[in-house]
Write an enzyme that holds these catalytic residues in place. Structure first.
Site, PDB file in Angstrom:
ATOM      1  N   ARG A  23      -3.440  11.266   4.382  1.00  0.00           N
ATOM      2  CA  ARG A  23      -2.301  11.866   4.838  1.00  0.00           C
ATOM      3  C   ARG A  23      -1.831  11.968   3.412  1.00  0.00           C
ATOM      4  NH1 ARG A  23      -1.179  14.319   9.420  1.00  0.00           N
ATOM      5  NH2 ARG A  23       0.826  13.769   8.004  1.00  0.00           N
ATOM      6  N   ARG A  35      -8.728  -0.131   4.435  1.00  0.00           N
ATOM      7  CA  ARG A  35      -7.620   1.059   4.287  1.00  0.00           C
ATOM      8  C   ARG A  35      -6.564   0.161   3.942  1.00  0.00           C
ATOM      9  NH1 ARG A  35      -6.371   5.950   6.991  1.00  0.00           N
ATOM     10  NH2 ARG A  35      -5.104   6.382   5.155  1.00  0.00           N
ATOM     11  N   ASP A  41       4.332   0.068  12.347  1.00  0.00           N
ATOM     12  CA  ASP A  41       3.075   0.209  11.718  1.00  0.00           C
ATOM     13  C   ASP A  41       3.201  -1.643  11.994  1.00  0.00           C
ATOM     14  OD1 ASP A  41       2.923   2.336  10.680  1.00  0.00           O
ATOM     15  OD2 ASP A  41       3.534   1.635   8.110  1.00  0.00           O
ATOM     16  N   ARG A  49       1.054  14.529  13.588  1.00  0.00           N
ATOM     17  CA  ARG A  49       2.068  14.069  12.097  1.00  0.00           C
ATOM     18  C   ARG A  49       2.044  15.229  11.756  1.00  0.00           C
ATOM     19  NH1 ARG A  49      -0.296   8.812  10.005  1.00  0.00           N
ATOM     20  NH2 ARG A  49       1.121   8.766   8.961  1.00  0.00           N
ATOM     21  N   PRO A  50       2.654  16.365  11.363  1.00  0.00           N
ATOM     22  CA  PRO A  50       2.578  17.601  10.717  1.00  0.00           C
ATOM     23  C   PRO A  50       3.612  17.011   9.364  1.00  0.00           C
ATOM     24  CG  PRO A  50       5.066  17.688  12.537  1.00  0.00           C
ATOM     25  CD  PRO A  50       3.707  16.277  12.906  1.00  0.00           C
ATOM     26  N   VAL A  51       4.051  18.827   8.682  1.00  0.00           N
ATOM     27  CA  VAL A  51       3.856  17.986   7.299  1.00  0.00           C
ATOM     28  C   VAL A  51       5.455  19.445   7.044  1.00  0.00           C
ATOM     29  CG1 VAL A  51       2.080  16.960   5.711  1.00  0.00           C
ATOM     30  CG2 VAL A  51       2.337  19.112   5.664  1.00  0.00           C
ATOM     31  N   ASP A  52       5.504  19.991   8.071  1.00  0.00           N
ATOM     32  CA  ASP A  52       6.957  21.245   8.079  1.00  0.00           C
ATOM     33  C   ASP A  52       8.024  20.144   7.248  1.00  0.00           C
ATOM     34  OD1 ASP A  52       6.969  19.228  10.241  1.00  0.00           O
ATOM     35  OD2 ASP A  52       8.271  20.691  11.325  1.00  0.00           O
ATOM     36  N   LEU A  53       8.441  18.993   7.496  1.00  0.00           N
ATOM     37  CA  LEU A  53       9.909  18.930   6.485  1.00  0.00           C
ATOM     38  C   LEU A  53       9.262  18.187   4.772  1.00  0.00           C
ATOM     39  CD1 LEU A  53      11.102  16.349   9.125  1.00  0.00           C
ATOM     40  CD2 LEU A  53      11.392  18.428   8.710  1.00  0.00           C
ATOM     41  N   ILE A  88       8.127   7.205  17.260  1.00  0.00           N
ATOM     42  CA  ILE A  88       8.418   7.507  16.200  1.00  0.00           C
ATOM     43  C   ILE A  88       6.592   8.563  16.022  1.00  0.00           C
ATOM     44  CG2 ILE A  88       7.554   7.195  12.915  1.00  0.00           C
ATOM     45  CD1 ILE A  88      10.392   6.552  14.724  1.00  0.00           C
ATOM     46  N   LYS A 130       0.896  -1.319  -0.112  1.00  0.00           N
ATOM     47  CA  LYS A 130      -0.005  -0.265  -0.122  1.00  0.00           C
ATOM     48  C   LYS A 130       0.944   0.465  -0.197  1.00  0.00           C
ATOM     49  CE  LYS A 130      -1.634   1.278   4.139  1.00  0.00           C
ATOM     50  NZ  LYS A 130      -1.876   3.077   3.954  1.00  0.00           N
ATOM     51  N   ASN A 131       2.149   1.221   1.284  1.00  0.00           N
ATOM     52  CA  ASN A 131       2.666   2.843   1.152  1.00  0.00           C
ATOM     53  C   ASN A 131       3.498   2.868  -0.023  1.00  0.00           C
ATOM     54  OD1 ASN A 131       1.491   3.375   3.580  1.00  0.00           O
ATOM     55  ND2 ASN A 131       3.042   2.334   5.377  1.00  0.00           N
ATOM     56  N   CYS A 164      -4.417  13.494  13.322  1.00  0.00           N
ATOM     57  CA  CYS A 164      -5.123  12.226  13.339  1.00  0.00           C
ATOM     58  C   CYS A 164      -4.768  11.274  13.968  1.00  0.00           C
ATOM     59  CB  CYS A 164      -4.664  11.227  11.905  1.00  0.00           C
ATOM     60  SG  CYS A 164      -2.860  10.683  12.153  1.00  0.00           S
TER      61      CYS A 164
HETATM   62  C1  UD1 Z   1       5.007   7.072   6.230  1.00  0.00           C
HETATM   63  C2  UD1 Z   1       3.452   5.417   6.792  1.00  0.00           C
HETATM   64  C3  UD1 Z   1       3.345   5.157   7.594  1.00  0.00           C
HETATM   65  C4  UD1 Z   1       4.392   4.835   9.126  1.00  0.00           C
HETATM   66  C5  UD1 Z   1       5.153   6.047   8.724  1.00  0.00           C
HETATM   67  C6  UD1 Z   1       6.181   5.921   9.435  1.00  0.00           C
HETATM   68  C7  UD1 Z   1       3.099   5.962   4.269  1.00  0.00           C
HETATM   69  C8  UD1 Z   1       1.071   6.303   3.945  1.00  0.00           C
HETATM   70  N1  UD1 Z   1       2.957   6.449   4.819  1.00  0.00           N
HETATM   71  O1  UD1 Z   1       4.017   7.680   7.197  1.00  0.00           O
HETATM   72  O2  UD1 Z   1       2.448   3.968   7.363  1.00  0.00           O
HETATM   73  O3  UD1 Z   1       3.707   5.085  10.121  1.00  0.00           O
HETATM   74  O4  UD1 Z   1       5.772   6.168   7.469  1.00  0.00           O
HETATM   75  O5  UD1 Z   1       7.249   4.128   8.965  1.00  0.00           O
HETATM   76  O6  UD1 Z   1       3.523   5.767   3.730  1.00  0.00           O
HETATM   77  N2  UD1 Z   1       7.462  14.324  11.146  1.00  0.00           N
HETATM   78  C9  UD1 Z   1       6.873  15.486  11.071  1.00  0.00           C
HETATM   79  N3  UD1 Z   1       6.915  16.310  10.415  1.00  0.00           N
HETATM   80  C10 UD1 Z   1       7.291  16.230   8.650  1.00  0.00           C
HETATM   81  C11 UD1 Z   1       7.294  14.583   8.651  1.00  0.00           C
HETATM   82  C12 UD1 Z   1       6.752  13.876   9.691  1.00  0.00           C
HETATM   83  O7  UD1 Z   1       7.778  15.787  12.287  1.00  0.00           O
HETATM   84  O8  UD1 Z   1       7.255  16.840   8.107  1.00  0.00           O
HETATM   85  C13 UD1 Z   1       7.231  13.363  11.670  1.00  0.00           C
HETATM   86  C14 UD1 Z   1       6.092  12.879  12.407  1.00  0.00           C
HETATM   87  O9  UD1 Z   1       5.552  13.354  12.843  1.00  0.00           O
HETATM   88  C15 UD1 Z   1       6.303  11.072  13.054  1.00  0.00           C
HETATM   89  C16 UD1 Z   1       7.761  11.173  12.281  1.00  0.00           C
HETATM   90  O10 UD1 Z   1       8.588  12.374  11.337  1.00  0.00           O
HETATM   91  O11 UD1 Z   1       7.250  11.502  14.151  1.00  0.00           O
HETATM   92  C17 UD1 Z   1       8.304  10.205  10.821  1.00  0.00           C
HETATM   93  O12 UD1 Z   1       6.711  10.002  10.079  1.00  0.00           O
HETATM   94  P1  UD1 Z   1       7.066  10.348   8.539  1.00  0.00           P
HETATM   95  O13 UD1 Z   1       8.857   8.959   8.337  1.00  0.00           O
HETATM   96  O14 UD1 Z   1       7.111  11.138   7.482  1.00  0.00           O
HETATM   97  O15 UD1 Z   1       5.685   9.389   7.682  1.00  0.00           O
HETATM   98  P2  UD1 Z   1       4.704   9.410   6.940  1.00  0.00           P
HETATM   99  O16 UD1 Z   1       5.576   9.239   5.884  1.00  0.00           O
HETATM  100  O17 UD1 Z   1       3.794   9.755   6.822  1.00  0.00           O
END
Ligand code: UD1
Length: 423
Positions: free
Chosen positions: A94, A400, A308, A123-127, A330, A22-23, A118
């Site tokens: 997301r 899902r 996961d 789960r921010p997207v700042d990065l 995580i 899926k991912n 969620c």
């Molecule tokens: C992906 C997977 C999810 C899995 C996760 C960690 C998909 C669709 N989803 O989620 O199933 O649980 O990897 O293996 O592939 N973070 C920030 N800022 C950001 C992005 C992330 O602070 O901009 C933090 C998150 O809150 C979290 C950590 O970084 O604590 C890891 O998140 P990330 O690896 O980005 O997970 P996803 O890509 O959302």
């Protein structure tokens, strides 16, 4: 609304075919936006999240044709007629944020709704955003949307991720393929899904090196072209079904399972007295004794133990001999399954990111509620070995990310069925 009913206590014996990841598929599909030529993905899983991504790409003007009963996705983005990923779709999933990099790289324009929180934390997207800014995108957060644009093409840059975010690595990787010049991404995520994405992008003509390591180098090219790519097997689905015979007893062969992708789980299972052996078609799992051993496990980025699989491992540890400790590093708030497992008789003590699990002889079936995707399947796994009936409600979370759970477990002898609770 559907529920899943399980009458526990049956050993599992048989074979389960592992579906496409899926991912991986959710990251590969938006890559089709990078070229006017068709991208064909084979071994796609048939899941609600994939249908949501299909809907999203369709809303942007791409054509997604599911062939071979949805196992093949032919995606054509000859034209992108709309550059906005609306809240209605993004709030459902997301991973919608993964269209941001490709849209920006292709047309220098993208508006994507912010996903919001969620069930498993903020789960921010700042990065993602910082990475794209480093590539020259101008970003504005307004009305709950990221409005991104670039004057001309993006520019290669050196980017150091403070944490190896999977999604940020994917967005930066896709965006950098069409940027002017070279991009070096340090502290990149090393997950197999990243490797799969890089391979597909390379088949489309991208110049990428170092995927699967912490340093990925991308040399931007003028254009990408179409390709056909096979989605890798789902290591989380694999790990989930590896835990099923460890919990319920019996012997299950996972067909198409890639042992290397779940090495951290294999290591833990072997410590807990569960055998994992290679077969011609995949791997087979068998519990050695009556009860598994207790474990101490910390979730980490790949190749560490995956977050996961944390909920599913907890389901196994509920009946282990002795006390186990699970540390979730995580995501915050990813122990929502613990109180549900406790309703089934588990003894779990959660403090912040750490859960202590005192193994009990047997769980008892109960009505329980799924709170997220992996939590829901952990309750099903727990139900397989519990005495009496477990009814897992809110299984839309399950749909899902898991294809035909009832059929796959049912074929191995589990007493499991989907019921319509009528609500
Ligand atoms: C992906 C997977 C999810 C899995 C996760 C960690 C998909 C669709 N989803 O989620 O199933 O649980 O990897 O293996 O592939 N973070 C920030 N800022 C950001 C992005 C992330 O602070 O901009 C933090 C998150 O809150 C979290 C950590 O970084 O604590 C890891 O998140 P990330 O690896 O980005 O997970 P996803 O890509 O959302």
């Amino acid at each position: 609304m559907d529920s899943i009913a399980i009458r526990g206590g049956k050993e599992l014996n048989g074979r389960i075919a592992v579906s496409g990841a899926k991912n991986a598929c959710l990251a590969l599909m938006p890559a089709a936006l990078l070229t006017e030529e068709p991208l064909t993905l084979t071994n796609a899983p048939r899941l609600a999240d994939i249908r949501t991504m299909t809907e999203l790409l369709g809303s942007l003007g791409a054509e997604v044709a599911p062939l071979s009963q949805g196992r093949v996705l032919a995606i054509g983005a000859a034209r992108v007629s709309n550059h906005t990923a609306h809240y209605d779709i993004v709030r459902k999933m997301r991973a919608s944020i993964l269209v941001l990099g490709p849209l920006l790289a292709r047309d220098g324009l993208a508006n994507v709704s912010l996903p919001g929180g969620c069930a498993i934390g903020a789960r921010p997207v700042d990065l993602h955003l910082q990475g794209l800014e480093a590539l020259g995108a101008e970003l504005e957060l307004r009305d709950g949307y990221v409005h991104a644009k670039s004057q001309g093409r993006l520019r290669g840059a050196k980017i150091d991720l403070p944490v190896p975010s999977v999604g940020a690595t994917e967005n930066i990787l896709t965006a950098a393929t069409l940027a002017r010049g070279a991009t070096v991404l340090n502290n990149a995520a090393r997950e197999p899904e990243i490797v799969d994405l890089a391979r597909c992008l390379r088949a489309m003509g991208a110049q990428i090196e170092g995927e699967g390591t912490s340093r990925i180098e991308i040399q931007g090219v003028e254009t990408l072209h179409g390709a056909t790519h096979r989605v890798i097997a789902d290591r989380i689905e694999l790990g989930t079904y590896m835990l099923a015979p460890a919990i319920a007893g019996g012997e299950v062969e996972l067909v198409g399972g890639d042992r290397a992708s779940v090495a951290s789980l294999v290591e833990q299972l072997e410590k807990a007295d569960v055998d994992v052996d290679d077969t011609e078609d995949g791997i087979k799992v068998r519990r050695r004794n009556g009860r598994v051993g207790a474990l101490n496990v910390v979730t980490e980025p790949y190749p560490g133990f995956p977050t996961d699989l944390q909920a599913q491992l907890m389901a196994m540890l509920c009946t282990a001999q002795g006390q186990s400790v699970l540390e979730e590093r995580i995501f915050e708030n990813r122990f929502m399954h613990a109180p549900e497992l406790m309703r089934m008789g588990a003894r779990i003590d959660v403090h912040g990111g750490t859960a202590k699990i005192q193994g009990v002889e047997r769980l008892r079936g109960a009505p329980v509620m799924a709170t997220d995707l992996r939590a829901s399947v952990s309750l099903i796994l727990a139900g397989l070995a519990a005495e009496g009936e477990t009814l897992v409600s809110r299984v839309y979370h399950l749909d899902r990310g898991y294809e035909s759970v009832e059929e796959k477990l049912g074929a191995c002898g589990a007493d499991i069925e989907r019921v319509n609770a009528g609500g």
